[in-house]
Motif scaffolding. Structure first.
Motif, PDB file in Angstrom:
ATOM      1  N   ILE A  70       0.839  -1.200   0.000  1.00  0.00           N
ATOM      2  CA  ILE A  70       0.000   0.000   0.000  1.00  0.00           C
ATOM      3  C   ILE A  70       0.874   1.251   0.000  1.00  0.00           C
ATOM      4  O   ILE A  70       0.602   2.217  -0.724  1.00  0.00           O
ATOM      5  N   ARG A  71       1.951   1.238   0.794  1.00  0.00           N
ATOM      6  CA  ARG A  71       2.858   2.390   0.799  1.00  0.00           C
ATOM      7  C   ARG A  71       3.499   2.579  -0.585  1.00  0.00           C
ATOM      8  O   ARG A  71       3.644   3.714  -1.067  1.00  0.00           O
ATOM      9  N   GLU A  72       3.874   1.463  -1.229  1.00  0.00           N
ATOM     10  CA  GLU A  72       4.477   1.544  -2.564  1.00  0.00           C
ATOM     11  C   GLU A  72       3.498   2.133  -3.574  1.00  0.00           C
ATOM     12  O   GLU A  72       3.878   2.961  -4.421  1.00  0.00           O
ATOM     13  N   ILE A  73       2.236   1.722  -3.489  1.00  0.00           N
ATOM     14  CA  ILE A  73       1.215   2.246  -4.401  1.00  0.00           C
ATOM     15  C   ILE A  73       1.045   3.752  -4.191  1.00  0.00           C
ATOM     16  O   ILE A  73       0.968   4.532  -5.152  1.00  0.00           O
ATOM     17  N   ARG A  74       1.007   4.158  -2.945  1.00  0.00           N
ATOM     18  CA  ARG A  74       0.758   5.580  -2.644  1.00  0.00           C
ATOM     19  C   ARG A  74       1.959   6.463  -2.965  1.00  0.00           C
ATOM     20  O   ARG A  74       1.822   7.684  -3.027  1.00  0.00           O
ATOM     21  N   GLU A 123      -8.103   4.816  -5.503  1.00  0.00           N
ATOM     22  CA  GLU A 123      -7.903   6.125  -4.867  1.00  0.00           C
ATOM     23  C   GLU A 123      -6.830   6.939  -5.584  1.00  0.00           C
ATOM     24  O   GLU A 123      -6.924   8.168  -5.675  1.00  0.00           O
ATOM     25  N   MET A 124      -5.808   6.241  -6.084  1.00  0.00           N
ATOM     26  CA  MET A 124      -4.705   6.923  -6.774  1.00  0.00           C
ATOM     27  C   MET A 124      -5.057   7.274  -8.222  1.00  0.00           C
ATOM     28  O   MET A 124      -4.246   7.871  -8.936  1.00  0.00           O
ATOM     29  N   GLY A 125      -6.241   6.897  -8.651  1.00  0.00           N
ATOM     30  CA  GLY A 125      -6.663   7.202 -10.015  1.00  0.00           C
ATOM     31  C   GLY A 125      -6.041   6.315 -11.065  1.00  0.00           C
ATOM     32  O   GLY A 125      -6.048   6.649 -12.262  1.00  0.00           O
ATOM     33  N   ALA A 168     -13.044   3.546   2.832  1.00  0.00           N
ATOM     34  CA  ALA A 168     -11.704   3.825   2.301  1.00  0.00           C
ATOM     35  C   ALA A 168     -10.752   4.276   3.397  1.00  0.00           C
ATOM     36  O   ALA A 168      -9.553   3.967   3.367  1.00  0.00           O
ATOM     37  N   ASP A 169     -11.265   5.002   4.384  1.00  0.00           N
ATOM     38  CA  ASP A 169     -10.421   5.559   5.458  1.00  0.00           C
ATOM     39  C   ASP A 169     -10.560   4.766   6.750  1.00  0.00           C
ATOM     40  O   ASP A 169     -10.475   5.324   7.839  1.00  0.00           O
ATOM     41  N   TRP A 170     -10.783   3.465   6.631  1.00  0.00           N
ATOM     42  CA  TRP A 170     -11.054   2.651   7.827  1.00  0.00           C
ATOM     43  C   TRP A 170      -9.870   2.680   8.791  1.00  0.00           C
ATOM     44  O   TRP A 170      -8.731   2.434   8.377  1.00  0.00           O
ATOM     45  N   PRO A 171     -10.110   2.989  10.068  1.00  0.00           N
ATOM     46  CA  PRO A 171      -8.997   2.990  11.031  1.00  0.00           C
ATOM     47  C   PRO A 171      -8.522   1.569  11.295  1.00  0.00           C
ATOM     48  O   PRO A 171      -9.318   0.644  11.415  1.00  0.00           O
ATOM     49  N   VAL A 172      -7.213   1.389  11.372  1.00  0.00           N
ATOM     50  CA  VAL A 172      -6.655   0.059  11.609  1.00  0.00           C
ATOM     51  C   VAL A 172      -5.710   0.100  12.796  1.00  0.00           C
ATOM     52  O   VAL A 172      -5.220   1.148  13.192  1.00  0.00           O
ATOM     53  N   GLU A 173      -5.487  -1.065  13.360  1.00  0.00           N
ATOM     54  CA  GLU A 173      -4.582  -1.201  14.496  1.00  0.00           C
ATOM     55  C   GLU A 173      -3.571  -2.292  14.194  1.00  0.00           C
ATOM     56  O   GLU A 173      -3.831  -3.206  13.420  1.00  0.00           O
ATOM     57  N   ALA A 174      -2.408  -2.202  14.811  1.00  0.00           N
ATOM     58  CA  ALA A 174      -1.395  -3.249  14.674  1.00  0.00           C
ATOM     59  C   ALA A 174      -1.445  -4.163  15.892  1.00  0.00           C
ATOM     60  O   ALA A 174      -1.563  -3.702  17.021  1.00  0.00           O
TER      61      ALA A 174
END
Length: 495
Positions: free
Chosen positions: A8-12, A119-121, A474-480
């Motif tokens: 996900i970081r790579e995509i963004r 999201e990135m189009g 799309a903006d769902w909060p997540v936890e580790a």
């Protein structure tokens, strides 16, 4: 091993826009297993699967598929599946199999990657060696910009079974990707591709950001050698016998609670309220026995502060009803299709609990059929719980919202309260009969004021509320967590 969070970081970090493409293989990548299995089962059920065809597939299975020529043999063996049928008939066949069987195999982690690319189009492309009849349903479901598939010959609307052009296997798929890039001036060096198969090395080589998804051994070795990201993804698995026992315990507890409530209501003279209270208690016990918990991540106060109201939720699963009963508890009514009223035990209980049953086939009278619910809102102050999509979705995709629930809120002069369910479908997909253990994550969004709404602008208001769901998901909060997960559902968004 690369994680979903890494990807996900790579995509963004990539460029935005349609010049960047995200290519997704289907079988073994977007879904676990192979969509052709559902086709074979359907043919066996319909007694169309002949002995000769079975022997062909047995020989292919023993020999394996190692080249384009081998894959051509597979396509020749599948010719009886398509030959002589109309193109429209086969598209309908594929859509039905997807909704009833294949959609349940969709990997939720891949759905999240799709969502981030969207999201990135980025340009979303399905690239598969399977036929278009297998690919078209998922392409529509994810709003793919293109679907690259193996095409068959059609003459006067009837499929001959012959293959058109080069099958999209191995180098053929890579060639199709390059052809699409040329036609749309795509930047392949900035683009992404996903696959699990050994044959897809040329296809993955064609982009700057390949990824091997739970790869076969040959692809895994190549990915390690070349430093490609490897995402090992497995949908959570559970013991079916244990699931059956837990599911039976859930339904038994729900029915016992409802019957006890009904008996109590007869004694107190308020059967509807008593059934709701009894069903709520039985539901809580049943969910615990089934291993299902509910976690409201935010907005829990809105479940009580805005009543009476119209609660709207995204509909994924049979499990949605128990989750909503757990959240809303009492003094509410819901909407169900009229067929549910005929279900032994459950139908009469829901009827006595005050549910409103509607005939979905008579869409022209939707508002009229919901009049009892409007009356309860106005006269009794009982909230309404309704799914504006109208039916369960086969995937996490949010369907179009119907205007009926929003008309009701406006007429009753009450707010709309959105309840967003992230993963109830993962615990019990559309076609499932057994409940998987896990935690359903919920967000309750702020009440939406309807006092200024008009009938003429109702479509706009329905779309505005739908966009609230889209943004929340799309903006769902997540936890580790200590075991590496980013959510409470094992196997999803792995860190």
């Amino acid at each position: 091993m690369t994680t979903i969070a890494d990807r996900i970081r790579e995509i963004r970090e990539a460029p935005t826009g349609k010049q960047v493409a995200a290519f997704f293989d289907y079988d073994g990548t977007l879904i676990e297993g192979f969509s052709a299995v559902a086709i074979a089962r359907a043919r066996v059920r319909s007694l169309e699967f002949g002995l000769g065809e079975a022997l062909d597939f047995l020989l292919i299975g023993l020999r394996g598929v190692e080249s384009e020529q081998d894959y051509a043999e597979v396509l020749r063996a599948t010719k009886p599946t398509f030959a002589g049928k109309s193109y429209a008939e086969l598209l309908d066949f594929g859509a039905t199999l997807f909704k009833e069987e294949t959609a349940a195999k969709l990997r939720p982690q891949m759905w999240q990657l799709l969502r981030v690319h969207r999201e990135m189009g980025h340009r979303i492309v399905i690239a598969s060696s399977a036929t278009r009849f297998q690919i078209e349903p998922i392409a529509k479901e994810i709003d793919a910009d293109h679907a690259l598939a193996t095409d068959v010959e059609v003459i006067d609307g009837v499929v001959t079974g012959e293959i058109l052009g080069r099958p999209l296997w191995g180098p053929g798929k890579a060639a199709a990707v390059r052809r699409l890039a040329h036609e749309h001036d795509l930047d392949l060096s900035s683009s992404f591709a996903y696959s699990d198969g050994n044959e897809d090395v040329p296809y993955l080589e064609s982009v700057g950001h390949p990824a091997a998804i739970s790869p076969q051994n040959g692809l895994r070795a190549v990915a390690i050698e070349r430093g490609w990201p490897i995402l090992d993804i497995t949908n959570p698995s559970h013991n079916k016998w244990e699931m059956a026992v837990r599911t039976g315990a859930f339904y038994g507890s729900f029915l016992v609670g409802s019957v006890a409530g009904a008996l109590g209501g007869l004694l107190r003279g308020n059967s509807e309220e008593a059934i709701q209270a009894g069903a709520s208690t039985g539901n809580d016990v049943g969910m615990a026995l089934a291993g299902v918990s509910v976690k409201v991540l935010d907005g829990e106060d809105y479940l009580t502060s805005a009543r009476p109201c119209v609660f709207v939720f995204n509909h994924q699963s049979k499990l949605d009803l128990p989750v909503l009963v757990h959240l809303i508890r009492s003094h509410a009514t819901g909407v169900a299709k009229k067929e549910v009223k005929q279900v032994p035990l459950l139908g009469p209980i829901l009827d006595a609990a005050g549910l409103v049953f509607i005939d979905r086939a008579d869409a022209g009278k939707a508002i009229e059929q919901l009049e009892p619910a409007v009356r309860k809102l106005r006269e009794d102050g009982a909230s309404l719980v309704v799914a504006p999509e109208g039916t369960r979705s086969a995937t996490p995709r949010l369907g179009k919202f119907k205007k009926g629930p929003f008309h009701i809120a406006m007429q009753a002069q009450v707010p709309v309260v959105p309840i967003v369910l992230r993963n109830s479908g993962e615990l019990m997909w559309r076609g499932d009969q057994l409940i998987k253990p896990g935690t359903v994550e919920v967000r309750v969004l702020p009440p939406v004021d309807t006092s200024s709404w008009t009938a003429e602008t109702m479509g706009e208001h329905a779309d505005e509320v739908r966009q609230m769901f889209v943004k929340a998901l799309a903006d769902w909060p997540v936890e580790a967590f200590d075991d590496g997960r980013l959510t409470r559902t094992s196997g999803v968004f792995d860190e």
